[in-house]
Each structure stands twice: as structure tokens, then as C-alpha cells.
Design a protein around this motif. Structure first.
Motif, PDB file in Angstrom:
ATOM      1  N   ILE A  56       0.836  -1.202   0.000  1.00  0.00           N
ATOM      2  CA  ILE A  56       0.000   0.000   0.000  1.00  0.00           C
ATOM      3  C   ILE A  56       0.872   1.253   0.000  1.00  0.00           C
ATOM      4  CG2 ILE A  56      -1.627   1.354   1.401  1.00  0.00           C
ATOM      5  CD1 ILE A  56      -2.917  -1.356   2.196  1.00  0.00           C
ATOM      6  N   TRP A  57       1.921   1.265   0.818  1.00  0.00           N
ATOM      7  CA  TRP A  57       2.805   2.430   0.855  1.00  0.00           C
ATOM      8  C   TRP A  57       3.466   2.645  -0.502  1.00  0.00           C
ATOM      9  CZ3 TRP A  57       8.082   2.929   0.040  1.00  0.00           C
ATOM     10  CH2 TRP A  57       8.590   4.205   0.302  1.00  0.00           C
ATOM     11  N   LEU A  58       3.948   1.570  -1.120  1.00  0.00           N
ATOM     12  CA  LEU A  58       4.564   1.715  -2.436  1.00  0.00           C
ATOM     13  C   LEU A  58       3.575   2.303  -3.440  1.00  0.00           C
ATOM     14  CD1 LEU A  58       6.533  -1.654  -2.645  1.00  0.00           C
ATOM     15  CD2 LEU A  58       7.560   0.631  -2.659  1.00  0.00           C
ATOM     16  N   ALA A  59       2.336   1.821  -3.439  1.00  0.00           N
ATOM     17  CA  ALA A  59       1.334   2.332  -4.363  1.00  0.00           C
ATOM     18  C   ALA A  59       1.018   3.799  -4.078  1.00  0.00           C
ATOM     19  CB  ALA A  59       0.065   1.486  -4.280  1.00  0.00           C
ATOM     20  N   TYR A  64       3.206   1.023  -9.357  1.00  0.00           N
ATOM     21  CA  TYR A  64       2.111   0.130  -9.749  1.00  0.00           C
ATOM     22  C   TYR A  64       2.463  -1.244  -9.185  1.00  0.00           C
ATOM     23  CZ  TYR A  64       0.442   3.788 -12.848  1.00  0.00           C
ATOM     24  OH  TYR A  64      -0.038   4.979 -13.337  1.00  0.00           O
ATOM     25  N   VAL A  65       1.728  -1.692  -8.193  1.00  0.00           N
ATOM     26  CA  VAL A  65       2.171  -2.778  -7.324  1.00  0.00           C
ATOM     27  C   VAL A  65       1.276  -4.004  -7.454  1.00  0.00           C
ATOM     28  CG1 VAL A  65       2.767  -3.418  -4.954  1.00  0.00           C
ATOM     29  CG2 VAL A  65       2.959  -1.017  -5.676  1.00  0.00           C
ATOM     30  N   THR A  66       1.913  -5.172  -7.490  1.00  0.00           N
ATOM     31  CA  THR A  66       1.235  -6.448  -7.312  1.00  0.00           C
ATOM     32  C   THR A  66       1.720  -7.032  -5.989  1.00  0.00           C
ATOM     33  OG1 THR A  66       1.123  -6.871  -9.686  1.00  0.00           O
ATOM     34  CG2 THR A  66       0.851  -8.762  -8.225  1.00  0.00           C
ATOM     35  N   GLY A  67       0.805  -7.248  -5.055  1.00  0.00           N
ATOM     36  CA  GLY A  67       1.141  -7.868  -3.779  1.00  0.00           C
ATOM     37  C   GLY A  67       0.690  -9.315  -3.789  1.00  0.00           C
ATOM     38  N   LYS A  80      -9.070  -5.177   2.243  1.00  0.00           N
ATOM     39  CA  LYS A  80      -9.975  -4.376   3.084  1.00  0.00           C
ATOM     40  C   LYS A  80      -9.347  -3.040   3.447  1.00  0.00           C
ATOM     41  CE  LYS A  80     -12.570  -4.616   7.442  1.00  0.00           C
ATOM     42  NZ  LYS A  80     -12.889  -5.467   8.632  1.00  0.00           N
ATOM     43  N   HIS A  81      -8.019  -3.019   3.605  1.00  0.00           N
ATOM     44  CA  HIS A  81      -7.328  -1.806   4.031  1.00  0.00           C
ATOM     45  C   HIS A  81      -6.858  -0.939   2.870  1.00  0.00           C
ATOM     46  CE1 HIS A  81      -6.251  -4.316   7.815  1.00  0.00           C
ATOM     47  NE2 HIS A  81      -7.375  -3.664   7.992  1.00  0.00           N
ATOM     48  N   THR A  82      -7.129  -1.373   1.632  1.00  0.00           N
ATOM     49  CA  THR A  82      -6.647  -0.631   0.475  1.00  0.00           C
ATOM     50  C   THR A  82      -7.523   0.591   0.209  1.00  0.00           C
ATOM     51  OG1 THR A  82      -5.838  -2.684  -0.524  1.00  0.00           O
ATOM     52  CG2 THR A  82      -6.090  -0.777  -1.967  1.00  0.00           C
ATOM     53  N   PRO A  83      -6.963   1.795   0.223  1.00  0.00           N
ATOM     54  CA  PRO A  83      -7.756   2.986  -0.092  1.00  0.00           C
ATOM     55  C   PRO A  83      -8.316   2.917  -1.509  1.00  0.00           C
ATOM     56  CG  PRO A  83      -5.668   3.595   0.934  1.00  0.00           C
ATOM     57  CD  PRO A  83      -5.578   2.132   0.604  1.00  0.00           C
ATOM     58  N   LEU A  90      -2.781  -0.872  -7.539  1.00  0.00           N
ATOM     59  CA  LEU A  90      -2.483  -1.950  -6.612  1.00  0.00           C
ATOM     60  C   LEU A  90      -3.417  -3.123  -6.846  1.00  0.00           C
ATOM     61  CD1 LEU A  90      -0.988  -2.990  -4.085  1.00  0.00           C
ATOM     62  CD2 LEU A  90      -2.570  -1.662  -2.689  1.00  0.00           C
ATOM     63  N   SER A  91      -2.845  -4.319  -6.952  1.00  0.00           N
ATOM     64  CA  SER A  91      -3.650  -5.531  -7.084  1.00  0.00           C
ATOM     65  C   SER A  91      -3.084  -6.594  -6.159  1.00  0.00           C
ATOM     66  CB  SER A  91      -3.658  -6.032  -8.531  1.00  0.00           C
ATOM     67  OG  SER A  91      -2.354  -6.401  -8.951  1.00  0.00           O
ATOM     68  N   TRP A  92      -3.942  -7.537  -5.776  1.00  0.00           N
ATOM     69  CA  TRP A  92      -3.567  -8.606  -4.854  1.00  0.00           C
ATOM     70  C   TRP A  92      -3.702  -9.938  -5.567  1.00  0.00           C
ATOM     71  CZ3 TRP A  92      -1.351  -6.211  -1.050  1.00  0.00           C
ATOM     72  CH2 TRP A  92      -1.825  -4.969  -0.624  1.00  0.00           C
ATOM     73  N   GLN A  93      -2.741 -10.813  -5.352  1.00  0.00           N
ATOM     74  CA  GLN A  93      -2.729 -12.107  -6.046  1.00  0.00           C
ATOM     75  C   GLN A  93      -2.306 -13.203  -5.087  1.00  0.00           C
ATOM     76  OE1 GLN A  93      -0.462 -12.127  -9.695  1.00  0.00           O
ATOM     77  NE2 GLN A  93      -0.048 -14.310  -9.548  1.00  0.00           N
ATOM     78  N   GLN A  94      -3.091 -14.270  -5.014  1.00  0.00           N
ATOM     79  CA  GLN A  94      -2.728 -15.410  -4.177  1.00  0.00           C
ATOM     80  C   GLN A  94      -1.737 -16.285  -4.944  1.00  0.00           C
ATOM     81  OE1 GLN A  94      -6.011 -17.724  -2.699  1.00  0.00           O
ATOM     82  NE2 GLN A  94      -4.763 -18.760  -1.167  1.00  0.00           N
ATOM     83  N   ALA A  95      -0.584 -16.532  -4.336  1.00  0.00           N
ATOM     84  CA  ALA A  95       0.450 -17.335  -4.988  1.00  0.00           C
ATOM     85  C   ALA A  95       1.367 -17.917  -3.928  1.00  0.00           C
ATOM     86  CB  ALA A  95       1.255 -16.487  -5.974  1.00  0.00           C
ATOM     87  N   ASP A  96       1.859 -19.105  -4.179  1.00  0.00           N
ATOM     88  CA  ASP A  96       2.815 -19.769  -3.291  1.00  0.00           C
ATOM     89  C   ASP A  96       4.187 -19.664  -3.938  1.00  0.00           C
ATOM     90  OD1 ASP A  96       4.358 -21.433  -1.726  1.00  0.00           O
ATOM     91  OD2 ASP A  96       2.828 -22.982  -1.528  1.00  0.00           O
ATOM     92  N   ILE A  97       5.032 -18.774  -3.428  1.00  0.00           N
ATOM     93  CA  ILE A  97       6.309 -18.542  -4.087  1.00  0.00           C
ATOM     94  C   ILE A  97       7.260 -19.726  -3.948  1.00  0.00           C
ATOM     95  CG2 ILE A  97       6.167 -16.053  -3.911  1.00  0.00           C
ATOM     96  CD1 ILE A  97       8.151 -16.236  -1.583  1.00  0.00           C
ATOM     97  N   ARG A  98       6.967 -20.669  -3.066  1.00  0.00           N
ATOM     98  CA  ARG A  98       7.818 -21.857  -2.951  1.00  0.00           C
ATOM     99  C   ARG A  98       7.757 -22.706  -4.210  1.00  0.00           C
ATOM    100  NH1 ARG A  98       5.267 -24.747   1.962  1.00  0.00           N
ATOM    101  NH2 ARG A  98       3.484 -24.208   0.649  1.00  0.00           N
ATOM    102  N   THR A  99       6.631 -22.674  -4.891  1.00  0.00           N
ATOM    103  CA  THR A  99       6.465 -23.500  -6.083  1.00  0.00           C
ATOM    104  C   THR A  99       6.279 -22.648  -7.332  1.00  0.00           C
ATOM    105  OG1 THR A  99       4.071 -23.631  -5.632  1.00  0.00           O
ATOM    106  CG2 THR A  99       5.461 -25.394  -4.769  1.00  0.00           C
ATOM    107  N   TRP A 100       6.503 -21.345  -7.195  1.00  0.00           N
ATOM    108  CA  TRP A 100       6.312 -20.428  -8.318  1.00  0.00           C
ATOM    109  C   TRP A 100       7.474 -20.564  -9.288  1.00  0.00           C
ATOM    110  CZ3 TRP A 100       8.015 -14.821  -8.680  1.00  0.00           C
ATOM    111  CH2 TRP A 100       7.376 -14.167  -9.756  1.00  0.00           C
TER     112      TRP A 100
END
Length: 212
Positions: A56-59, A64-67, A80-83, A90-100
Motif C-alpha cells: 500500500i505504501w509503495l502504491a 504500480y504494485v502487485t502484492g 480491506k485496508h486498500t484505499p 495496486l492488485s492482490w494475487q494469491q500465490a505460493d512462491i515456494r512453487t512459483w
């Protein structure tokens, strides 16, 4: 410890985030602020974004942020906390970086960052290598973590030296011909132990620029 430890599973973190109180302060990581304030804004990827304060701070500052996070509960809190004013930044993405394992068609970012991701060293190297592969030419990789010296303080840390790392450990895992270290530090800060004592701990900070 293996990478099947419950602490590395989304279910564990969904349970931790499934309560009314925030886990974290809601403020951006000061080390991230210091390392990125002077960078030209572009696209950014944050891995393990948790409740979203850093993304959020970066955005808010113009990125232009993908979290990403593997915990759906964390991402729900972050959303919920995104203005509303950050829509489109700003966008949110579910991902498991262990297997990415991103392929060549995946986007590259001007900034890739991860804070306090701690895995056994073979898995850590694979995860951070995958993140580094997403940095664009002349872009930056910023990794922040708990320094091994914290194990010698009263601050509670898992008694597992292998999951901690220095900036030198991190830069040594990157191809020297493709990266230039900008910051490689053990940055001190004051923290409070569970019994109320003030102690000095250190954050590992690596900022590296991709040169080719």
C-alpha cells in the motif's frame, strides 16, 4: 526442518490472520522506505505481502504494485485496508512462491521486494532466485530479513541458524555478472522482547540492481 513444516503452509497463516486484531503494525517497513524512496517509480512486485502495509505504501508513492501471498486471509485483510484511491495502482494475487516457476512470458518488474521470508537455505535460494528472475533490466531487488546475530539476543527467534541470512549470503547467490550490490547491510533497530526489555537487533538488507 523441512519445507513441509506447518509454519510454511497457507493453513497455518490463514489461522493466524483469522482473528480481529492485526498481526503487524500497519506501517511500512522503515528499511524498505529507505531503500526505495530515491528509486524512479515503475512496476513493483511484493512477495509475502501479508496485510499489505508495504504494498500500500509503495502504491501511495506512485508505484504500480502487485502484492502476493499464499494466505487468502492475509490478502482479504490487505484488500480491506486498500484505499479506494489506489484502484489501478495496486492488485492482490494469491500465490505460493515456494512453487512459483515463472516462464518467459511472465512480466518483469522495476522493483521486486520481499521482507522476512525465512526458509531452509536450499528452498530460500530457489525462492529468491525465482524472484530475482522477475526483475527487469536496471530494476532493483530488495530483500529484508532477520540477521543471524539476532540469535544471540533475548528476542525470540527460532533456534534454527539455517533459516537466517546475511546480505553477503544473498548477493553470493546472485550471478555476479548480472547484479550490482547497492546496499548490503546489517541495519540495527530497537525492539521490545515479550517481557518488556529493549534490545538491539539487526535486519539484513540487500538492495541489488540488475545490470543485464
Amino acid at each position: 526442518m523441512s519445507d513441509t513444516d506447518p509454519r510454511y503452509e497457507a493453513t497455518f497463516w490463514d489461522q493466524r490472520y483469522n482473528h480481529p486484531n492485526p498481526l503487524w503494525s500497519g506501517q511500512p517497513n522503515p528499511a524498505l522506505v529507505e531503500e526505495t524512496t530515491a528509486l524512479a517509480h515503475g512496476t513493483a512486485l511484493e512477495a509475502g505481502c501479508g496485510e499489505g502495509a508495504d504494498a500500500i505504501w509503495l502504491a501511495q508513492t506512485g508505484w504500480y504494485v502487485t502484492g502476493t501471498d499464499f494466505s487468502a486471509q492475509a490478502l482479504a485483510r490487505a484488500a480491506k485496508h486498500t484505499p479506494a484511491a489506489l484502484a489501478g495502482h495496486l492488485s492482490w494475487q494469491q500465490a505460493d512462491i515456494r512453487t512459483w516457476t515463472p516462464d518467459n512470458s511472465a512480466p518483469r518488474y522495476d522493483l521486486v521486494t520481499a521482507s522476512f521470508l525465512h526458509f531452509p537455505s536450499p528452498l530460500r535460494r530457489a525462492v529468491f532466485a525465482a524472484l530475482a528472475s522477475r526483475v527487469a533490466h536496471e530494476g532493483h531487488l530488495v530483500i529484508i530479513g532477520h540477521h543471524p546475530s539476532d540469535l544471540d539476543t533475548a528476542m525470540p527467534r527460532p533456534p534454527e541458524p539455517d533459516i537466517f541470512y546475511t546480505a553477503d549470503d544473498l548477493i553470493d547467490d546472485l550471478p555476479v555478472t548480472a547484479w550490482k550490490a547497492i546496499t548490503r547491510a546489517a541495519r540495527p533497530r530497537t525492539a521490545t522482547t515479550p517481557d518488556g526489555r529493549q534490545v538491539t537487533i539487526h535486519d539484513t538488507v540487500l538492495t541489488a540492481q540488475r545490470t543485464r
